[in-house]
Design a protein around this motif. Structure first.
Motif, PDB file in Angstrom:
ATOM      1  N   PRO A 265     -11.877  16.918   8.351  1.00 15.96           N
ATOM      2  CA  PRO A 265     -10.862  15.971   8.840  1.00 15.96           C
ATOM      3  C   PRO A 265      -9.644  16.703   9.388  1.00 15.96           C
ATOM      4  CG  PRO A 265     -10.757  16.141   6.458  1.00 15.96           C
ATOM      5  CD  PRO A 265     -11.911  16.994   6.878  1.00 15.96           C
ATOM      6  N   THR A 266      -8.906  16.043  10.286  1.00 15.15           N
ATOM      7  CA  THR A 266      -7.607  16.580  10.729  1.00 15.15           C
ATOM      8  C   THR A 266      -6.501  16.064   9.828  1.00 15.15           C
ATOM      9  OG1 THR A 266      -7.320  14.735  12.259  1.00 15.15           O
ATOM     10  CG2 THR A 266      -8.302  16.756  13.149  1.00 15.15           C
ATOM     11  N   HIS A 267      -6.735  14.898   9.191  1.00 17.88           N
ATOM     12  CA  HIS A 267      -5.738  14.319   8.301  1.00 17.88           C
ATOM     13  C   HIS A 267      -6.440  13.753   7.070  1.00 17.88           C
ATOM     14  CE1 HIS A 267      -3.714  14.261  12.192  1.00 17.88           C
ATOM     15  NE2 HIS A 267      -2.564  14.273  11.521  1.00 17.88           N
ATOM     16  N   VAL A 268      -5.835  13.907   5.915  1.00 17.32           N
ATOM     17  CA  VAL A 268      -6.362  13.307   4.690  1.00 17.32           C
ATOM     18  C   VAL A 268      -5.246  12.453   4.086  1.00 17.32           C
ATOM     19  CG1 VAL A 268      -7.370  13.714   2.409  1.00 17.32           C
ATOM     20  CG2 VAL A 268      -7.826  15.311   4.282  1.00 17.32           C
ATOM     21  N   VAL A 269      -5.569  11.185   3.838  1.00 19.82           N
ATOM     22  CA  VAL A 269      -4.568  10.258   3.302  1.00 19.82           C
ATOM     23  C   VAL A 269      -4.845  10.059   1.811  1.00 19.82           C
ATOM     24  CG1 VAL A 269      -3.602   7.932   3.447  1.00 19.82           C
ATOM     25  CG2 VAL A 269      -4.427   9.093   5.522  1.00 19.82           C
TER      26      VAL A 269
ATOM     27  N   SER B 170      -7.019  23.309   7.226  1.00 19.21           N
ATOM     28  CA  SER B 170      -6.409  23.015   8.528  1.00 19.21           C
ATOM     29  C   SER B 170      -5.906  21.571   8.607  1.00 19.21           C
ATOM     30  CB  SER B 170      -7.416  23.267   9.647  1.00 19.21           C
ATOM     31  OG  SER B 170      -8.540  22.434   9.453  1.00 19.21           O
ATOM     32  N   ALA B 171      -6.227  20.767   7.606  1.00 13.17           N
ATOM     33  CA  ALA B 171      -5.855  19.350   7.670  1.00 13.17           C
ATOM     34  C   ALA B 171      -4.400  19.127   7.216  1.00 13.17           C
ATOM     35  CB  ALA B 171      -6.796  18.532   6.779  1.00 13.17           C
ATOM     36  N   THR B 172      -3.800  18.079   7.803  1.00 10.16           N
ATOM     37  CA  THR B 172      -2.486  17.633   7.324  1.00 10.16           C
ATOM     38  C   THR B 172      -2.724  16.590   6.239  1.00 10.16           C
ATOM     39  OG1 THR B 172      -1.521  17.990   9.487  1.00 10.16           O
ATOM     40  CG2 THR B 172      -0.329  16.506   8.009  1.00 10.16           C
ATOM     41  N   LEU B 173      -2.051  16.772   5.105  1.00 15.30           N
ATOM     42  CA  LEU B 173      -2.236  15.854   3.987  1.00 15.30           C
ATOM     43  C   LEU B 173      -1.103  14.830   3.997  1.00 15.30           C
ATOM     44  CD1 LEU B 173      -3.091  18.503   1.240  1.00 15.30           C
ATOM     45  CD2 LEU B 173      -4.537  17.578   3.054  1.00 15.30           C
ATOM     46  N   LEU B 174      -1.461  13.565   3.996  1.00 18.58           N
ATOM     47  CA  LEU B 174      -0.458  12.501   4.018  1.00 18.58           C
ATOM     48  C   LEU B 174      -0.421  11.865   2.634  1.00 18.58           C
ATOM     49  CD1 LEU B 174      -1.378  10.925   7.487  1.00 18.58           C
ATOM     50  CD2 LEU B 174       0.318  12.694   6.974  1.00 18.58           C
ATOM     51  N   VAL B 175       0.661  12.116   1.911  1.00 15.46           N
ATOM     52  CA  VAL B 175       0.741  11.700   0.511  1.00 15.46           C
ATOM     53  C   VAL B 175       1.842  10.657   0.336  1.00 15.46           C
ATOM     54  CG1 VAL B 175       1.303  12.495  -1.831  1.00 15.46           C
ATOM     55  CG2 VAL B 175      -0.053  13.940  -0.315  1.00 15.46           C
ATOM     56  N   GLY B 176       1.514   9.611  -0.383  1.00 14.99           N
ATOM     57  CA  GLY B 176       2.513   8.604  -0.716  1.00 14.99           C
ATOM     58  C   GLY B 176       2.602   8.466  -2.231  1.00 14.99           C
TER      59      GLY B 176
ATOM     60  N   ALA C 125       4.245  14.563   4.530  1.00 15.84           N
ATOM     61  CA  ALA C 125       3.176  15.180   5.324  1.00 15.84           C
ATOM     62  C   ALA C 125       3.167  16.646   4.931  1.00 15.84           C
ATOM     63  CB  ALA C 125       3.464  15.010   6.806  1.00 15.84           C
ATOM     64  N   LEU C 126       1.993  17.146   4.502  1.00 14.50           N
ATOM     65  CA  LEU C 126       1.926  18.494   3.927  1.00 14.50           C
ATOM     66  C   LEU C 126       0.913  19.366   4.661  1.00 14.50           C
ATOM     67  CD1 LEU C 126       1.552  17.274   0.227  1.00 14.50           C
ATOM     68  CD2 LEU C 126       3.659  18.167   1.222  1.00 14.50           C
ATOM     69  N   ALA C 127       1.161  20.653   4.621  1.00 14.78           N
ATOM     70  CA  ALA C 127       0.182  21.613   5.151  1.00 14.78           C
ATOM     71  C   ALA C 127       0.282  22.874   4.301  1.00 14.78           C
ATOM     72  CB  ALA C 127       0.504  21.931   6.607  1.00 14.78           C
TER      73      ALA C 127
ATOM     74  N   PRO D  41       0.842  -1.199   0.000  1.00 17.13           N
ATOM     75  CA  PRO D  41       0.000   0.000   0.000  1.00 17.13           C
ATOM     76  C   PRO D  41       0.872   1.243   0.000  1.00 17.13           C
ATOM     77  CG  PRO D  41       0.101  -0.948   2.190  1.00 17.13           C
ATOM     78  CD  PRO D  41       0.869  -1.880   1.301  1.00 17.13           C
ATOM     79  N   VAL D  42       0.393   2.261  -0.698  1.00 12.02           N
ATOM     80  CA  VAL D  42       1.103   3.548  -0.716  1.00 12.02           C
ATOM     81  C   VAL D  42       0.092   4.628  -0.353  1.00 12.02           C
ATOM     82  CG1 VAL D  42       2.270   5.228  -2.166  1.00 12.02           C
ATOM     83  CG2 VAL D  42       2.779   2.817  -2.442  1.00 12.02           C
ATOM     84  N   PRO D  43       0.265   5.377   0.719  1.00 12.08           N
ATOM     85  CA  PRO D  43       1.379   5.293   1.656  1.00 12.08           C
ATOM     86  C   PRO D  43       1.269   4.087   2.585  1.00 12.08           C
ATOM     87  CG  PRO D  43      -0.161   6.990   2.345  1.00 12.08           C
ATOM     88  CD  PRO D  43      -0.663   6.476   1.046  1.00 12.08           C
TER      89      PRO D  43
END
Lengths: 283, 474
Positions: free
Chosen positions: B68-72, B95-101, B183-185, B9-11
């Motif tokens: 959301p606080t985080h978006v994957v 305001s969310a942290t974006l988690l990108v793989g 991890a992006l903002a 899986p990515v991420p």
């Protein structure tokens, strides 16, 4: 002795002499800028600059007026050569009683901001100093000097302080030298007369000629002066080798200088054993 | 033997779980049941996008309502689609942290597999394309992680595969990563592009002025730079603190030199890297306070680069000891000796770093900023990939030092692959053979070495004997 101290106290000023010959604006611009920085150096003695132009015309007058308004510019009326031109400037400088030192400055040199101050400091460090040369930068001359006393066998005329004492005792350059070797000759005469000759390690002058284009005219001039120096100090071998090289280089004929018999004091200091280096090299 | 990349899986789940804490509201843009379970077990709330139940609402509206606080999300698939999705998410939930793989299309694995015909589909995302995308969207990277390649994935012989991967990694370390995680903002400002174009013809000299022992020599280093002839010139002076004295010197010599300058604060460890980031020139050189350059040093190097196709050029230099407060110079040692530059010279004489000029537009993805973190190895790392141009002839710069000579390898030989043509290799071997076979050469080397030692230890006696020898020869 008391009188000598009084004279030294009175004479503190420094005069700089620059002999021009068809110099570029950029070259003069850098020199003038560096002189400006020297004027702001803390503790520097008051100094003025005299410009004598050996060029065939007076086009540098306007250049200099732009770079340094009010500059003391004079045309020499012809190419007098290095020694004679500086002698004229030196005579003017030392005609003013307040002047302690005259400094020859090559127009293609750039002076470190502390150069003039440090030359004067070095001259005043020792009794009976005759000459003080600036330390060439970035590639200093490899000839030897004493790391503590700074004494050196001869001083280069590129940026050279001449003390009033020496001038009054020995005069300036031997005017028979058109260019080159007149500084070696003056150094030997100074030492023979009991004056010391020094490097000022903290007085830097940017001057680099190693990669300068080889000019047969310049080489001829060096050999011709070498022949004169050899003859003046009674070294026939050196004089002859210079004359031979001069001919090889296609130099126009000139009457070979007569071999002289130098006074014992002069013969003692003259050193031809290192060729045109005239001193032991450090590298 | 192949990496089962397609099924990973990515991420990766473990990384996502590291980024979120208990109580986080995590939105997965691609359904992943295993991750949902693991997030819930970690105390997170897992959110789902309304789909068919709210067809009339835009994606932005739906995202905003979920808060959301985080978006994957994964960067797999079409880059324009990914960029558009990322833009929508970033704008809708700032305001969310974006988690990108993302799978790295420029990894050595991907490149070698494509060449071997083993990778039918390679996503077209690379570190460079992602960085451009993030900058354009005004996203800052809070954290970056690279998942290293497996060492063996293709049917190439093991040694060949390792050598190729090594070369690629030297050219661009990111080729060593199969997967890139960010991890992006929102940063609040979007930029056109992170990459800076270099000013054509400009020479930037990055000068490190932080060595306290060499600091008194900075004045002379700047004086030599002011008097050198290459124009235009930019000096990027790096010091470990706000250095007003250095600023005064730079301003003072501007009257002579006509250069521009920038003062940068950075610690020794990152000094050159930070200087490089700020340097604007097409041509780049390095110096430190103890160095001086001769007037034509940079002119010759830049001209040689203009006349040829090399990526960097190096001149002969001199090592110059300075004794006492008055900086008496007892001797100067040229380096390297001889008319050819060998890789061994660059290892033995790391101060050749201060004798080179790089043409930055010829380095491709090679990162000087990264390579210079081990500054003493930079010349060797450059030489491994880019054949240098050695000027030989008269030395045109000096590296001066006080105290005893510290020159010598700064460390063990780094493990590097060398990209060298057979011709050059043969020439080197031939020279080494000729040197070894020549008794005369050996004798000269021994005499040179003895002469150097004699001169350094008893300079006055050395000078006297040299004069005597000179007289005898004449």
């Amino acid at each position: 002795m008391g009188q000598e101290v009084r004279v030294n106290r009175q004479a503190r000023d420094v005069r700089l002499g620059v002999v021009l010959y068809r110099n570029s604006r950029r070259e003069l611009g850098r020199l003038v800028a560096s002189l400006g920085l020297n004027r702001r150096s803390p503790g520097v003695a008051p100094f003025e600059v005299m410009w004598l132009d050996n060029s065939p015309d007076e086009s540098l007058r306007a250049v200099l007026a732009e770079l340094e308004p009010g500059a003391d510019y004079r045309p020499s009326g012809g190419n007098l050569g290095f020694g004679l031109a500086h002698n004229q400037l030196m005579a003017r400088a030392f005609s003013e009683p307040g002047v302690a030192h005259y400094v020859c400055v090559n127009p293609d040199a750039v002076l470190h901001p502390d150069c003039i101050r440090e030359l004067a400091v070095e001259a005043e460090r020792h009794a009976r100093t005759g000459l003080v040369e600036a330390r060439m930068f970035p590639d200093e001359h490899p000839k030897s000097y004493h790391p503590v006393t700074h004494e050196t066998p001869w001083c280069s005329g590129c940026v050279l302080l001449i003390t009033r004492e020496l001038y009054e005792a020995e005069g300036g350059f031997d005017e028979r030298f058109f260019m080159y070797c007149e500084d070696v000759d003056l150094s030997w005469r100074a030492r023979a007369a009991g004056f010391s000759t020094h490097v000022a390690p903290a007085a830097l002058a940017h001057h680099y000629t190693v990669t300068r284009e080889v000019s047969s005219r310049r080489e001829q001039s060096v050999r011709r002066s070498g022949a004169l120096l050899g003859a003046k100090y009674g070294n026939a071998a050196f004089a002859n080798s210079c004359l031979m090289k001069y001919e090889e280089l296609g130099g126009p004929p000139f009457s070979a200088p007569a071999l002289e018999r130098p006074a014992r004091a002069l013969a003692r200091v003259a050193d031809f054993s290192h060729g045109f280096d005239f001193a032991r090299g450090r590298w | 033997m192949r990496l089962p990349a397609a099924v990973d899986p990515v991420p990766p789940h473990a990384w996502v779980l590291e980024q979120v804490g208990a109580g986080a509201r995590v939105l997965l843009l691609a359904r992943d049941e295993v991750l949902v379970e693991r997030l819930m077990a970690a105390g997170c709330t897992v959110l789902e996008l309304e789909g068919a139940s709210a067809p009339d609402r835009s994606l932005a509206e739906r995202l905003g309502r979920l808060a959301p606080t985080h978006v994957v999300l994964s960067a797999e698939g079409s880059p324009p689609v990914f960029e558009e999705t990322l833009r929508t998410v970033a704008e809708s939930v700032p305001s969310a942290t974006l988690l990108v793989g993302a799978r790295n299309a420029a990894s050595s694995t991907a490149l070698l597999e494509v060449l071997s015909g083993h990778a039918p589909e390679v996503p077209a995302t690379t570190e460079a394309s992602l960085t451009r995308c993030f900058s354009a969207l005004g996203l800052k990277v809070l954290e970056r992680r690279a998942v290293s390649c497996q060492s063996r994935t293709t049917p190439l012989a093991a040694g060949t595969e390792a050598a190729l991967r090594g070369l690629l990694s030297q050219l661009s370390p990111v080729t060593g990563a199969d997967v890139l995680l960010y991890a992006l903002a929102p940063s609040g400002a979007s930029e056109e592009s992170a990459s800076r174009t270099h000013v054509p013809g400009l020479l930037s000299v990055v000068l490190w002025a932080g060595e306290s022992q060499a600091r008194p020599l900075l004045d002379e280093a700047l004086f030599s730079l002011a008097c050198q002839e290459q124009q235009p010139l930019e000096i990027v002076l790096v010091a470990p603190f706000r250095d007003e004295a250095a600023r005064e010197l730079l301003e003072r010599y501007q009257a002579i030199g006509g250069y521009t300058f920038e003062l940068v604060e950075a610690e020794a460890r990152v000094a050159f890297a930070e200087g490089i980031r700020r340097a604007r020139g097409q041509y780049l050189a390095f110096l430190e306070s103890a160095c001086i350059v001769y007037p034509d040093h940079y002119v010759k190097l830049v001209q040689a680069l203009r006349d040829g196709e090399a990526a960097w050029a190096v001149s002969r230099a001199r090592r110059t000891p300075l004794e006492g407060l008055e900086r008496f110079v007892p001797h100067k040692r040229p380096l390297p000796l001889g008319e050819h530059l060998e890789p061994a010279h660059l290892h033995r004489e790391p101060s050749l770093l201060f004798a080179l000029v790089v043409e930055r537009s010829r380095l491709g993805p090679f990162s000087l900023e990264q390579a210079v973190e081990r500054a003493s190895e930079l010349p060797l790392r450059l030489a491994a990939l880019f054949e240098p141009l050695f000027l030989g002839g008269i030395a045109s710069c000096e590296q001066r030092f006080t105290g005893s000579e510290k020159e010598g390898p700064a460390g063990p030989l780094p493990e590097l692959q060398m990209l060298t043509s057979l011709n050059i290799l043969e020439e080197r071997v031939e020279r080494a053979r000729a040197d070894g076979a020549s008794a005369k050469g050996m004798r000269h080397r021994v005499i040179d070495e003895l002469n150097n030692r004699f001169r350094e230890r008893v300079p006055r006696l050395h000078g006297a004997l040299k004069s005597l020898a000179g007289r005898l020869v004449r």
